[in-house]
Motif scaffolding. Structure first.
Motif, PDB file in Angstrom:
ATOM      1  N   TYR A   3      61.560  34.389  62.586  1.00 16.78           N
ATOM      2  CA  TYR A   3      62.605  35.327  62.175  1.00 16.78           C
ATOM      3  C   TYR A   3      62.976  36.256  63.335  1.00 16.78           C
ATOM      4  O   TYR A   3      64.163  36.512  63.588  1.00 16.78           O
ATOM      5  CB  TYR A   3      62.138  36.144  60.969  1.00 16.78           C
ATOM      6  CG  TYR A   3      63.275  36.797  60.223  1.00 16.78           C
ATOM      7  CD1 TYR A   3      63.910  36.141  59.181  1.00 16.78           C
ATOM      8  CD2 TYR A   3      63.726  38.058  60.583  1.00 16.78           C
ATOM      9  CE1 TYR A   3      64.970  36.728  58.504  1.00 16.78           C
ATOM     10  CE2 TYR A   3      64.781  38.655  59.916  1.00 16.78           C
ATOM     11  CZ  TYR A   3      65.404  37.983  58.873  1.00 16.78           C
ATOM     12  OH  TYR A   3      66.461  38.560  58.224  1.00 16.78           O
ATOM     13  N   GLU A   5      56.351  32.211  60.174  1.00 15.22           N
ATOM     14  CA  GLU A   5      57.772  32.404  59.886  1.00 15.22           C
ATOM     15  C   GLU A   5      58.265  33.763  60.369  1.00 15.22           C
ATOM     16  O   GLU A   5      59.449  33.915  60.698  1.00 15.22           O
ATOM     17  CB  GLU A   5      58.034  32.263  58.385  1.00 15.22           C
ATOM     18  CG  GLU A   5      57.955  30.843  57.860  1.00 15.22           C
ATOM     19  CD  GLU A   5      59.145  29.988  58.279  1.00 15.22           C
ATOM     20  OE1 GLU A   5      60.061  30.523  58.951  1.00 15.22           O
ATOM     21  OE2 GLU A   5      59.156  28.788  57.945  1.00 15.22           O
ATOM     22  N   ARG A  39      66.552  33.624  57.424  1.00 14.97           N
ATOM     23  CA  ARG A  39      65.706  32.511  56.975  1.00 14.97           C
ATOM     24  C   ARG A  39      66.563  31.301  56.598  1.00 14.97           C
ATOM     25  O   ARG A  39      66.073  30.168  56.592  1.00 14.97           O
ATOM     26  CB  ARG A  39      64.872  32.940  55.762  1.00 14.97           C
ATOM     27  CG  ARG A  39      63.818  33.994  56.065  1.00 14.97           C
ATOM     28  CD  ARG A  39      63.132  34.448  54.792  1.00 14.97           C
ATOM     29  NE  ARG A  39      64.070  35.064  53.857  1.00 14.97           N
ATOM     30  CZ  ARG A  39      63.760  35.412  52.604  1.00 14.97           C
ATOM     31  NH1 ARG A  39      62.538  35.193  52.141  1.00 14.97           N
ATOM     32  NH2 ARG A  39      64.679  35.977  51.833  1.00 14.97           N
ATOM     33  N   ARG A  78      60.125  27.014  65.089  1.00 19.32           N
ATOM     34  CA  ARG A  78      59.864  26.685  63.687  1.00 19.32           C
ATOM     35  C   ARG A  78      58.384  26.886  63.389  1.00 19.32           C
ATOM     36  O   ARG A  78      57.530  26.863  64.287  1.00 19.32           O
ATOM     37  CB  ARG A  78      60.279  25.257  63.380  1.00 19.32           C
ATOM     38  CG  ARG A  78      59.570  24.195  64.195  1.00 19.32           C
ATOM     39  CD  ARG A  78      59.945  22.807  63.758  1.00 19.32           C
ATOM     40  NE  ARG A  78      59.252  21.775  64.507  1.00 19.32           N
ATOM     41  CZ  ARG A  78      59.006  20.559  64.027  1.00 19.32           C
ATOM     42  NH1 ARG A  78      59.378  20.234  62.796  1.00 19.32           N
ATOM     43  NH2 ARG A  78      58.390  19.662  64.780  1.00 19.32           N
ATOM     44  N   ALA A  79      58.095  27.100  62.119  1.00 27.26           N
ATOM     45  CA  ALA A  79      56.720  27.246  61.652  1.00 27.26           C
ATOM     46  C   ALA A  79      56.235  25.899  61.145  1.00 27.26           C
ATOM     47  O   ALA A  79      56.807  25.348  60.198  1.00 27.26           O
ATOM     48  CB  ALA A  79      56.645  28.300  60.551  1.00 27.26           C
TER      49      ALA A  79
END
Length: 765
Positions: A190, A186, A248, A256-257
């Motif tokens: 970010y 993430e 977030r 995307r994670a």
């Protein structure tokens, strides 16, 4: 009335003067440490590297940083997903925070999987799935500090609580064990979102390039820009702060994670060069906590931001900074990384594999000192006070190489000191650019004006004798060569021989490129409307402005040379020299007319140079890297086609068309490919010159004990001048001493006479 008092000198004053004058000399004669030593003895003997810098880094935020002079800090603080193997040539990408170099999967518009060799026109999406290394942690930072209950400590500060805090280390728990955490996928998402965010204090110079590829990045940028504009209209104009935007909360389809250690990036179409961007600091993890921490009121007034105090996972962290000094120390949270064990036979012969398998980094500390001019920097390097002069550049040592080859100047000292000079071919370009937006040298408003301006630029390009510049200011024995186009040697697409000449400025004669005669330049100048350098309509001399970021006597000689090149055409050139930060501001605003700049490769592909003339990279319009703001729709079309092709005959043909186009348009006077030269002291180990592998410092090692002994040996005080000084001082004070003794004797006689008289009067009474 002013009364002049007679000169008097007491014995106590005389003794004090002698003592004050002689004591410093006696101390130096007594064998103290080197008097002018700029470093502590502990640092000299320790695992510390000393280097220099000319201008303070302006941007350390990985969203904004894209200048060479910032790399000594950014690439030691941050770690991208990929990096280049330190020793292998040609350059080879490998995983850094990623476990390996990801291979894209291709899909058509319907979402069907395509083979790896599918034609580019069939590919709608490229998907990169990136696995992250486990156990990567951030350096200690107050933005990450939490209390025993897990609550962030410094995220709700009042401006008054920032009193006295101008460094992240001014926060009490900045270095606590709780002031860190493990990196997640993430954090990369970010950072990618930050590339599009107008809430970032300084915009990203590559946003207008990457928003063409990362799916949804442009839409995100427009969404956030609309939000911010609405907030700006509602706020008090005197208030510089906006509410923090938590990225977030916004979605980005292109990043995307999938889980804590798996990142997915979606690219529109096919873009083979994207793997190179993943080796740059635009693709590093940034914790949301740091973004939130620096968005608080009062932070900007205290120069607290990611541009000044970054947070990363790299081997070093910034602990001290001022106008003249930057210090980085080993990151205590750095994971277990090892020195490479693969290299060439030449690497092994040079000792570059002696530390194979050992844990990195070898250094405990990096100390950078500012040197605004090259002469004192070179002098201190010769004294041993710098291990490597200016880590950001590998062209500053040409003066040493030239002296060594010509056996002039300091060549004997260079040999005695065991200085290592290592020339290498690295893709680098220096050029003089014309601002396409300028009403005199730019692209023009109509076809007739465009043609006249083109001829003016071509005339200047012919008259600017870069071969002469090379012979005067560079090492004529080394790899520096005049440029004929934007692509430097060592990259696919570069042409040699007759096929590689610029027909606007050169002809091929007797097996070599020869610059066109000055008469050709004067003819073009007259056709442009400036016969003999004067405006044909007004009769006034043509005055042009030249922006440069060089300062100091050595650079002044280059500026004087540039003025003389214009004088050959009767053109008056006014120099506007400034420091690098002001120069960058002027370029961003489009206030330059002619300018001098350069480019060091980000990655070993011709696209990295050809994109510098793509209109979507205009520095003024899009804050990109097209500093000339050159715009040609045909060039842009060819660029789009070229970037997706493999290195084959078709790609070479397209590149040849693009090069011919910009040779004719002349947005640059192509300047030089200066080559590269590593300059290292004899106690520096594992040093291999590179302009692409910017994380090189973690591989380098110093022998501090040898350095300290050599510094002491090379900087022994010369005692005879002190002896002569003491003697001269004695000779100067000797007359005063004699006057003093005469006055003392005269005073004694007077006292005896007066005493006798008083005794005689007393007897008479």
């Amino acid at each position: 009335m002013l009364v002049l008092q007679p000169y008097s000198l007491s014995l106590r004053a005389l003794r004090r003067s002698l003592l004050l004058a002689v004591t410093p000399a006696l101390l130096l004669l007594g064998g103290c440490e080197v008097a002018n030593q700029p470093h502590s003895q502990a640092d000299l003997t320790g695992d510390v590297m000393f280097s220099s810098f000319q201008e303070r880094p302006k941007f350390l935020d990985p969203v904004s940083s894209y200048n060479l002079n910032e790399t000594p800090w950014t690439y030691q603080t941050y770690e991208p997903l990929l990096h280049y193997h330190y020793l292998k040539r040609p350059y080879t990408l490998e995983g850094l925070t990623a476990t390996e170099v990801p291979v894209p999967r291709y899909y058509d518009k319907a979402g069907n999987s395509l083979p790896d060799d599918a034609p580019s026109e069939q590919i709608a999406t490229s998907i990169y799935t990136i696995k992250l290394q486990p156990g990567i942690r951030y350096q200690p930072h107050p933005a990450l500090a939490r209390d025993a209950a897990g609550q962030l400590l410094y995220h709700d500060l009042k401006p008054a609580q920032l009193a006295g805090k101008y460094s992240i280390w001014d926060f009490p728990l900045a270095q606590a064990a709780s002031s860190s955490r493990e990196v997640t996928a993430e954090d990369y998402v970010y950072q990618i979102k930050r590339l599009a965010s107008p809430y970032v204090p300084t915009p990203s110079p590559i946003y207008n390039l990457l928003n063409q590829y990362i799916v949804g990045l442009q839409d995100l940028g427009e969404q956030l820009k609309a939000e911010r504009n609405a907030q700006l209209q509602q706020r008090d104009p005197r208030d510089r702060y906006l509410p923090w935007r938590d990225l977030r909360e916004v979605k980005l389809e292109g990043a995307r994670a999938l889980d804590a250690r798996t990142l997915e990036i979606r690219i529109a179409g096919k873009y083979p060069q994207f793997k190179y961007w993943m080796a740059m600091t635009f693709f590093v993890p940034i914790p949301w906590e740091a973004d939130r921490f620096y968005a608080q009121r009062g932070m900007a007034e205290h120069s607290l931001s990611l541009n000044t105090w970054p947070v990363g996972t790299g081997p070093f962290m910034l602990t001290e900074q001022s106008a003249s000094r930057y210090v980085m120390v080993r990151n205590p949270n750095y994971r277990d990384m090892r020195y490479p064990s693969e290299g060439s036979a030449e690497d092994k012969a040079q000792g570059l594999l002696a530390d194979a398998g050992k844990r990195l980094p070898f250094l405990d500390k990096l100390v950078f000192l500012q040197e605004k001019e090259s002469e004192p920097e070179q002098a201190k390097f010769m004294q041993g006070y710098y291990d490597v002069p200016d880590l950001s550049r590998i062209d500053v040592g040409f003066v040493f190489l030239k002296e060594a080859m010509d056996q002039t100047g300091r060549w004997q000292v260079l040999r005695e000191h065991g200085v290592k000079l290592e020339p290498t071919i690295e893709p680098t370009s220096w050029y003089m650019g014309f601002n396409w937006l300028d009403p005199v040298v730019g692209g023009g408003k109509n076809p007739e004006e465009a043609e006249r301006h083109r001829k003016l630029r071509q005339a200047i390009a012919i008259a600017t004798d870069w071969e002469e510049h090379n012979a005067i200011f560079f090492d004529t024995y080394g790899p520096s060569v005049p440029a004929m186009g934007p692509i430097p040697p060592g990259l696919f697409g570069y042409r040699t021989g007759e096929a590689g000449i610029n027909p606007v400025t050169h002809v091929w004669r007797d097996g070599q490129a020869v610059r066109r005669p000055l008469a050709d330049a004067k003819r073009l100048l007259a056709e442009a409307g400036y016969p003999d350098g004067r405006d044909a309509k007004s009769g006034k001399p043509l005055l042009l402005f030249y922006d440069s970021n060089g300062v100091g006597p050595a650079y002044q000689a280059r500026l004087d040379w540039q003025v003389k090149q214009m004088q050959k055409l009767g053109i008056q050139l006014e120099i506007r020299a400034s420091d690098y930060n002001r120069f960058q501001d002027r370029m961003r605003k489009g206030n330059a007319q002619l300018y001098f700049w350069g480019w060091f490769s980000d990655y070993p592909d011709p696209e990295n140079y050809l994109f510098l003339l793509n209109s979507t990279q205009s520095k003024v319009k899009f804050e990109g890297e097209n500093a000339s703001n050159y715009a040609n729709p045909e060039y842009d079309k060819l660029y789009t086609r070229m970037r997706d092709l493999p290195d084959n005959a078709e790609r070479q043909q397209v590149i040849d068309q693009m090069v011919a186009m910009v040779q004719r348009d002349a947005p640059w006077s192509w300047g030089l490919f200066p080559g590269s030269l590593g300059v290292y002291q004899q106690w520096v180990h594992n040093a291999k010159p590179t302009s692409i592998a910017n994380d090189k410092v973690k591989y380098m090692r110093v022998d501090g004990a040898l350095r300290a002994s050599k510094v002491a040996q090379w900087n022994q005080p010369r005692v005879w001048p002190l002896g002569v000084g003491v003697l001269a001082l004695g000779l100067l004070l000797w007359p005063a001493w004699r006057i003093y003794r005469r006055r003392e004797r005269a005073t004694a006689r007077t006292l005896r006479i007066n005493s006798g008289r008083r005794a005689s009067k007393g007897a008479q009474a």
